[in-house]
Design an enzyme around this catalytic site. Structure first.
Site, PDB file in Angstrom:
ATOM      1  N   GLU A 183      45.629 -87.122 -88.265  1.00 64.41           N
ATOM      2  CA  GLU A 183      45.558 -88.294 -89.135  1.00 64.41           C
ATOM      3  C   GLU A 183      45.443 -87.839 -90.586  1.00 64.41           C
ATOM      4  O   GLU A 183      45.456 -86.633 -90.881  1.00 64.41           O
ATOM      5  CB  GLU A 183      44.355 -89.153 -88.757  1.00 64.41           C
ATOM      6  CG  GLU A 183      43.008 -88.443 -88.926  1.00 64.41           C
ATOM      7  CD  GLU A 183      41.838 -89.228 -88.345  1.00 64.41           C
ATOM      8  OE1 GLU A 183      42.076 -90.091 -87.472  1.00 64.41           O
ATOM      9  OE2 GLU A 183      40.697 -88.963 -88.759  1.00 64.41           O
ATOM     10  N   HIS A 190      37.312 -93.362 -89.596  1.00 59.95           N
ATOM     11  CA  HIS A 190      36.687 -92.060 -89.406  1.00 59.95           C
ATOM     12  C   HIS A 190      36.094 -91.580 -90.722  1.00 59.95           C
ATOM     13  O   HIS A 190      36.667 -91.786 -91.789  1.00 59.95           O
ATOM     14  CB  HIS A 190      37.725 -91.028 -88.946  1.00 59.95           C
ATOM     15  CG  HIS A 190      38.194 -91.248 -87.548  1.00 59.95           C
ATOM     16  ND1 HIS A 190      39.356 -90.701 -87.072  1.00 59.95           N
ATOM     17  CD2 HIS A 190      37.681 -91.956 -86.525  1.00 59.95           C
ATOM     18  CE1 HIS A 190      39.523 -91.059 -85.813  1.00 59.95           C
ATOM     19  NE2 HIS A 190      38.527 -91.821 -85.462  1.00 59.95           N
TER      20      HIS A 190
END
Length: 644
Positions: free
Chosen positions: A208, A251
């Site tokens: 990511e 996150h």
């Protein structure tokens, strides 16, 4: 694949090599020698730290049911039994009596660092820290070479496991590297394990935005394919192509620092290295099945015909848009789970430390200077660029890592000055600015202190500042209250603040997006937004209910989405791991009844209790559209979004 649940519970039987442990003692083996400790399995002896706590107890029961060889645990000050297993007061005593190969740390974030250090000192071969939002500076203070795989968000990994299972494939080993700013284990560590693992025939990589680990992985893949006569096929996904610029996408580490590559850059590098890219974890199964068939490594007994390959190829990633220029890091940004203070406050802090700083009165060539985290070196670093043009920042920005305890040294300062192309008075003024930024970074627990300055007669002047501080230090330990008192809620979106109070990460995306998204798991939420864009749709928001979504959080999520007048349809994309499919379905029904829902809702539930959840939706009699397949669900979402 990356997931702590699967690391501890669902790998094939294998025995960990007890001789390859990490030690803080002189003369013992290096960090690199501990990488083999990732190869765990049925016989791996596991202890839990915080064993008698609620979270550890629940996870231990489930782990034991799955067959994990839990041999006991640690709770400070306790001796006795729990779940029929021994409880000891220290990790060192547990190491001596229970001889564990791995420890799972189930304590609160503010206690996690001490627990990690205790495990390091006791020389536990593998340490898995599960706590979310451990303060960044707590990790920076740990011994740099400590072996700490941290992972708390693993929905994408579970979805990938489910996808490969449905495709008739198995999983040899799943390794979690986590979504924190400073992971203890990286992709290259995992790839080195997979290369030499005889049970592994193909590799799935889930990445990511944030950091450069995927770029390092791409370099490893390119080298591996050059030196191997029959390389194992690799499929990958990178979430965050359509992430909101400058935002933390769920996150803790899912944001880009100055000079870091964006998602498209990572995808391009991985493709060039030879990896096959997909845009949703559901597509890993078909993609890997095709790749294994082509490579001749299809040892699991399935046959892949040309016709089935053609049918499956639509699951792989469609053509991406052209690479876009990096966004300016001095834009007006806020980041959830981290605090960005107003620029005026940042300039005030600099002036209080004797730095010439003001938005006005500065002319000349602009340069960028920042203190941030070097994720690869697990240390702080100076980031310097002789120019601030966003199009060139990724190329021109250079990192200068330094030791957290020792701080900057003279050689660092000289190299930074040379890279910035400074001369005369600015050259003499640079050490003062660097010392101020480094001192503030450490004492105030910042994660980014970014400045733009110009040369002035006899010195330099800061004309722009973007200061971000670690919210976890305040929330978990109540440190840095003076800095966090500078937060101004009036600068933030009211809906995002409302979501934050309920533990939901909600980010309103700019533009004319008309699809509301409700997803559990930050990575899956990013991939959902990206995959909808690939299909021709536009998401109005990013929404992560969290890995443990409940009926109440689903209802609250609907409330948030419904406040956005742009939304024409809501797409619920849930993967049931910790979250149960039937519970989510009941939450959707509750929301419909209590919120007087008028918008159409497309629901895709996979994973734990998926059949039960799908049945509840199908038999509800409400205007809900339930799907099992992601592409079919996305097609229906686009149809409904484009109706009005």
């Amino acid at each position: 694949m990356m997931s702590p649940r699967h690391v501890l519970l669902r790998t094939r039987p294998r025995s960990i090599g007890r001789q390859a442990f990490f030690s803080t003692s002189l003369g013992r083996r290096s960090y690199e020698d501990t990488i083999s400790n990732l190869k765990i399995g049925k016989d791996t002896r596991v202890i839990f730290q915080g064993f008698t706590g609620r979270q550890a107890t629940a996870n231990a029961r489930e782990s034991i049911e799955w067959g994990t060889n839990i041999v006991g645990g640690v709770t400070p000050g306790k001796n006795g039994e729990h779940l029929g297993l021994p409880v000891l007061p220290t990790v060192r005593e547990a190491m001596e009596k229970l001889k564990p190969d791995a420890t799972g740390i189930y304590v609160a974030a503010h206690q996690a660092t001490a627990a990690i250090e205790e495990a390091i000192e006791a020389e536990v071969p593998l340490i898995v820290a599960v706590a979310e939002h451990i303060p960044i500076h707590d990790i920076l203070r740990l011994r740099r070479q400590a072996f700490i795989p941290d992972a708390y968000s693993f929905i994408n990994s579970q979805a990938a496991v489910a996808s490969t299972t449905r495709a008739g494939l198995g999983q040899s080993l799943c390794i979690a590297v986590g979504g924190d700013v400073i992971p203890g284990t990286n992709f290259v560590d995992a790839l080195n394990i997979f290369e030499h693992d005889n049970d592994t025939e193909g590799i799935v990589l889930i990445g990511e935005i944030g950091g450069e680990a995927e770029m390092d992985a791409a370099d490893w893949i390119a080298d591996y394919r050059r030196r191997s006569p029959n390389p194992k096929p690799i499929a990958a996904i990178i979430g965050g192509i359509h992430a909101a610029p400058g935002r933390v996408m769920g996150h803790a580490g899912a944001f880009t620092l100055p000079g870091e590559p964006d998602a498209l850059t990572k995808i391009k590098r991985l493709e060039e290295a030879g990896a096959t890219i997909v845009n949703h974890p559901e597509k890993f199964g078909d993609a890997m099945k095709i790749l294994l068939g082509r490579s001749g490594r299809a040892s699991s007994g399935f046959a892949t015909t040309g016709a089935s390959q053609r049918r499956s190829m639509h699951t792989m990633r469609r053509t991406r848009p052209a690479l876009r220029a990096p966004t300016s890091h001095l834009a007006n940004i806020t980041q959830k789970r981290n605090l960005h203070i107003r620029e005026e406050f940042a300039l005030d802090l600099l002036r209080e430390n004797g730095i010439d700083a003001a938005k006005t009165g500065g002319e000349g060539r602009k340069r960028m200077l920042a203190v941030a985290v070097d994720r690869a070196n697990r240390s702080p670093c100076i980031i310097a660029s002789p120019m601030t043009d966003p199009e060139n920042l990724e190329v021109e920005a250079k990192k200068f890592p330094f030791d957290y305890r020792k701080g900057l040294e003279g050689s660092h300062i000289g190299a930074i000055a040379e890279h910035l192309q400074l001369k005369n008075g600015a050259l003499n003024a640079l050490p003062k600015l660097l010392d101020t930024l480094v001192d503030m970074y450490i004492k105030k627990e910042a994660f980014l202190l970014e400045t733009v300055f110009v040369e002035q007669l006899g010195g330099l002047k800061v004309i722009g500042a973007n200061f971000g501080f670690d919210d976890a230090a305040f929330r978990s330990s109540k440190r840095q209250a003076d800095i966090h008192a500078l937060r101004r809620l009036e600068d933030e979106d009211p809906q995002e603040i409302e979501a934050e109070r309920d533990g939901i990460v909600y980010i309103k995306l700019a533009g004319d997006g008309n699809i509301g998204t409700l997803v559990n798991g930050a990575g899956l939420a990013m991939n959902t937004v990206d995959a909808l864009a690939d299909a021709g749709g536009k998401a109005a928001n990013f929404l992560d209910t969290g890995g443990k979504a409940t009926s109440e959080t689903v209802k609250k999520s609907f409330q948030l989405i419904l406040q956005d007048s742009r939304v024409k349809v809501i797409f619920v994309n849930i993967f049931g791991g910790l979250t149960l499919g039937d519970m989510i379905a009941n939450g959707i029904l509750m929301a419909f009844k209590e919120l007087d829902m008028r918008l159409p809702v497309v629901v895709r539930i996979r994973g734990t209790n998926e059949k039960e959840g799908q049945k509840i939706i199908a038999e509800s009699g409400l205007p809900l559209f339930a799907f099992d397949d992601f592409e079919e669900a996305a097609a229906k979402v686009l149809e409904l979004a484009n109706k009005g």
